[in-house]
Design a protein around this motif. Structure first.
Motif, PDB file in Angstrom:
ATOM      1  N   SER A  96       0.822  -1.216   0.000  1.00 20.27           N
ATOM      2  CA  SER A  96       0.000   0.000   0.000  1.00 20.27           C
ATOM      3  C   SER A  96       0.852   1.261   0.000  1.00 20.27           C
ATOM      4  CB  SER A  96      -0.926   0.025   1.221  1.00 20.27           C
ATOM      5  OG  SER A  96      -1.867  -1.005   1.152  1.00 20.27           O
ATOM      6  N   ALA A  97       2.023   1.175   0.597  1.00 17.34           N
ATOM      7  CA  ALA A  97       2.923   2.324   0.660  1.00 17.34           C
ATOM      8  C   ALA A  97       3.740   2.474  -0.618  1.00 17.34           C
ATOM      9  CB  ALA A  97       3.853   2.188   1.862  1.00 17.34           C
ATOM     10  N   GLY A  98       3.571   1.535  -1.545  1.00 15.94           N
ATOM     11  CA  GLY A  98       4.307   1.600  -2.799  1.00 15.94           C
ATOM     12  C   GLY A  98       5.739   1.112  -2.696  1.00 15.94           C
ATOM     13  N   VAL A  99       6.030   0.350  -1.657  1.00 15.33           N
ATOM     14  CA  VAL A  99       7.377  -0.195  -1.479  1.00 15.33           C
ATOM     15  C   VAL A  99       7.464  -1.521  -2.232  1.00 15.33           C
ATOM     16  CG1 VAL A  99       9.052  -1.079   0.185  1.00 15.33           C
ATOM     17  CG2 VAL A  99       7.606   0.872   0.790  1.00 15.33           C
ATOM     18  N   GLU A 100       8.331  -1.555  -3.217  1.00 17.21           N
ATOM     19  CA  GLU A 100       8.531  -2.805  -3.948  1.00 17.21           C
ATOM     20  C   GLU A 100       9.541  -3.626  -3.165  1.00 17.21           C
ATOM     21  OE1 GLU A 100       8.877  -2.909  -8.059  1.00 17.21           O
ATOM     22  OE2 GLU A 100       7.612  -1.140  -8.373  1.00 17.21           O
ATOM     23  N   ALA A 101       9.062  -4.737  -2.611  1.00 21.56           N
ATOM     24  CA  ALA A 101       9.912  -5.506  -1.706  1.00 21.56           C
ATOM     25  C   ALA A 101       9.854  -6.993  -2.011  1.00 21.56           C
ATOM     26  CB  ALA A 101       9.480  -5.259  -0.264  1.00 21.56           C
ATOM     27  N   GLU A 102      11.014  -7.603  -1.868  1.00 19.92           N
ATOM     28  CA  GLU A 102      11.119  -9.061  -1.854  1.00 19.92           C
ATOM     29  C   GLU A 102      11.060  -9.431  -0.379  1.00 19.92           C
ATOM     30  OE1 GLU A 102      14.732 -12.176  -2.459  1.00 19.92           O
ATOM     31  OE2 GLU A 102      14.535 -10.604  -3.982  1.00 19.92           O
ATOM     32  N   VAL A 103       9.959 -10.083   0.017  1.00 22.82           N
ATOM     33  CA  VAL A 103       9.688 -10.302   1.443  1.00 22.82           C
ATOM     34  C   VAL A 103       9.952 -11.750   1.830  1.00 22.82           C
ATOM     35  CG1 VAL A 103       7.890 -10.255   3.222  1.00 22.82           C
ATOM     36  CG2 VAL A 103       7.967  -8.460   1.489  1.00 22.82           C
ATOM     37  N   SER A 104      10.640 -11.911   2.953  1.00 23.16           N
ATOM     38  CA  SER A 104      10.748 -13.222   3.591  1.00 23.16           C
ATOM     39  C   SER A 104      10.217 -13.055   5.012  1.00 23.16           C
ATOM     40  CB  SER A 104      12.184 -13.734   3.581  1.00 23.16           C
ATOM     41  OG  SER A 104      13.057 -12.804   4.175  1.00 23.16           O
ATOM     42  N   GLU A 105       9.929 -14.178   5.668  1.00 22.17           N
ATOM     43  CA  GLU A 105       9.277 -14.126   6.970  1.00 22.17           C
ATOM     44  C   GLU A 105       9.949 -15.067   7.960  1.00 22.17           C
ATOM     45  OE1 GLU A 105       5.003 -14.741   6.800  1.00 22.17           O
ATOM     46  OE2 GLU A 105       4.955 -14.002   4.743  1.00 22.17           O
ATOM     47  N   ALA A 106       9.816 -14.714   9.237  1.00 21.50           N
ATOM     48  CA  ALA A 106      10.240 -15.573  10.343  1.00 21.50           C
ATOM     49  C   ALA A 106       9.214 -15.422  11.460  1.00 21.50           C
ATOM     50  CB  ALA A 106      11.631 -15.188  10.832  1.00 21.50           C
ATOM     51  N   GLU A 107       8.999 -16.511  12.212  1.00 21.17           N
ATOM     52  CA  GLU A 107       7.989 -16.521  13.269  1.00 21.17           C
ATOM     53  C   GLU A 107       8.515 -16.042  14.613  1.00 21.17           C
ATOM     54  OE1 GLU A 107       6.107 -20.334  13.570  1.00 21.17           O
ATOM     55  OE2 GLU A 107       5.689 -20.407  11.429  1.00 21.17           O
ATOM     56  N   ASN A 108       9.829 -15.960  14.757  1.00 19.85           N
ATOM     57  CA  ASN A 108      10.406 -15.510  16.026  1.00 19.85           C
ATOM     58  C   ASN A 108      11.857 -15.099  15.786  1.00 19.85           C
ATOM     59  OD1 ASN A 108      12.155 -17.911  16.354  1.00 19.85           O
ATOM     60  ND2 ASN A 108      10.229 -18.990  16.733  1.00 19.85           N
ATOM     61  N   GLY A 109      12.464 -14.556  16.815  1.00 18.88           N
ATOM     62  CA  GLY A 109      13.834 -14.081  16.689  1.00 18.88           C
ATOM     63  C   GLY A 109      14.831 -15.166  16.349  1.00 18.88           C
ATOM     64  N   ARG A 110      14.624 -16.363  16.873  1.00 15.81           N
ATOM     65  CA  ARG A 110      15.559 -17.454  16.591  1.00 15.81           C
ATOM     66  C   ARG A 110      15.547 -17.803  15.106  1.00 15.81           C
ATOM     67  NH1 ARG A 110      18.410 -19.187  19.780  1.00 15.81           N
ATOM     68  NH2 ARG A 110      17.111 -18.988  21.604  1.00 15.81           N
ATOM     69  N   GLN A 111      14.351 -17.922  14.529  1.00 16.58           N
ATOM     70  CA  GLN A 111      14.251 -18.206  13.094  1.00 16.58           C
ATOM     71  C   GLN A 111      14.880 -17.076  12.278  1.00 16.58           C
ATOM     72  OE1 GLN A 111      10.263 -18.943  11.756  1.00 16.58           O
ATOM     73  NE2 GLN A 111      10.140 -20.942  12.728  1.00 16.58           N
ATOM     74  N   ALA A 112      14.639 -15.847  12.714  1.00 15.99           N
ATOM     75  CA  ALA A 112      15.203 -14.696  12.001  1.00 15.99           C
ATOM     76  C   ALA A 112      16.730 -14.724  12.056  1.00 15.99           C
ATOM     77  CB  ALA A 112      14.671 -13.404  12.600  1.00 15.99           C
ATOM     78  N   LEU A 113      17.294 -14.991  13.221  1.00 13.74           N
ATOM     79  CA  LEU A 113      18.749 -15.049  13.351  1.00 13.74           C
ATOM     80  C   LEU A 113      19.323 -16.146  12.465  1.00 13.74           C
ATOM     81  CD1 LEU A 113      21.259 -13.887  14.719  1.00 13.74           C
ATOM     82  CD2 LEU A 113      20.918 -15.565  16.559  1.00 13.74           C
ATOM     83  N   ASP A 114      18.693 -17.312  12.460  1.00 17.26           N
ATOM     84  CA  ASP A 114      19.145 -18.394  11.582  1.00 17.26           C
ATOM     85  C   ASP A 114      19.135 -17.946  10.127  1.00 17.26           C
ATOM     86  OD1 ASP A 114      19.484 -20.048  13.776  1.00 17.26           O
ATOM     87  OD2 ASP A 114      17.632 -21.182  13.447  1.00 17.26           O
ATOM     88  N   ALA A 115      18.063 -17.244   9.720  1.00 14.54           N
ATOM     89  CA  ALA A 115      17.963 -16.765   8.337  1.00 14.54           C
ATOM     90  C   ALA A 115      19.063 -15.747   8.041  1.00 14.54           C
ATOM     91  CB  ALA A 115      16.586 -16.155   8.089  1.00 14.54           C
ATOM     92  N   LEU A 116      19.330 -14.859   8.987  1.00 10.12           N
ATOM     93  CA  LEU A 116      20.346 -13.829   8.776  1.00 10.12           C
ATOM     94  C   LEU A 116      21.757 -14.412   8.722  1.00 10.12           C
ATOM     95  CD1 LEU A 116      18.899 -11.095  11.143  1.00 10.12           C
ATOM     96  CD2 LEU A 116      18.902 -11.049   8.633  1.00 10.12           C
ATOM     97  N   LEU A 117      21.979 -15.495   9.446  1.00  8.64           N
ATOM     98  CA  LEU A 117      23.295 -16.138   9.448  1.00  8.64           C
ATOM     99  C   LEU A 117      23.493 -17.027   8.230  1.00  8.64           C
ATOM    100  CD1 LEU A 117      23.577 -17.112  13.219  1.00  8.64           C
ATOM    101  CD2 LEU A 117      24.961 -15.402  12.011  1.00  8.64           C
TER     102      LEU A 117
END
Length: 119
Positions: free
Chosen positions: A22-43
């Motif tokens: 809606s804000a017009g941001v063209e983004a490739e989005v990925s998701e994580a359900e919690n910080g641990r999943q996010a950290l794993d994805a970032l590493l």
């Protein structure tokens, strides 16, 4: 723009994705359900341009994730999109290196302004 949305609520992850569109941001989005999943994805993969993260989540909350990102020397920008926003939380977020803290509910324009400010 690559965006990682971290929130234990699937509905909220969908709301954030919709707000980006809606804000017009063209983004490739990925998701994580919690910080641990996010950290794993970032590493384990190429880094997103920004992480949009809830504060309160099971396993690893948003502030713990932000601190771990710093400890691991991961070069990524993180902004909180959360239902709570006390002055203490804002202070903790700033001290830990957060770029911004947006309170739910939020508007697509408010999200866009914060993302634009990242440069």
């Amino acid at each position: 723009m690559k965006v990682l949305i971290v929130d234990d609520s699937k509905a909220m992850r969908m709301i954030v994705k919709r707000a980006l569109r809606s804000a017009g941001v063209e983004a490739e989005v990925s998701e994580a359900e919690n910080g641990r999943q996010a950290l794993d994805a970032l590493l384990g993969s190429s880094l997103p341009d920004v992480v949009l993260c809830d504060w309160n989540m099971p396993e690893m909350n948003g502030l713990e994730l932000l601190r771990r990102i710093g400890e691991e020397n991961i070069r990524v920008k993180l902004g909180f999109v959360t239902s709570e926003s006390t002055e203490e939380m804002r202070s903790q977020a700033r001290q830990a290196g957060a770029e911004f803290l947006i309170s739910k509910p939020f508007t697509p324009d408010a999200l866009r302004q914060q993302l634009d400010a990242l440069g």
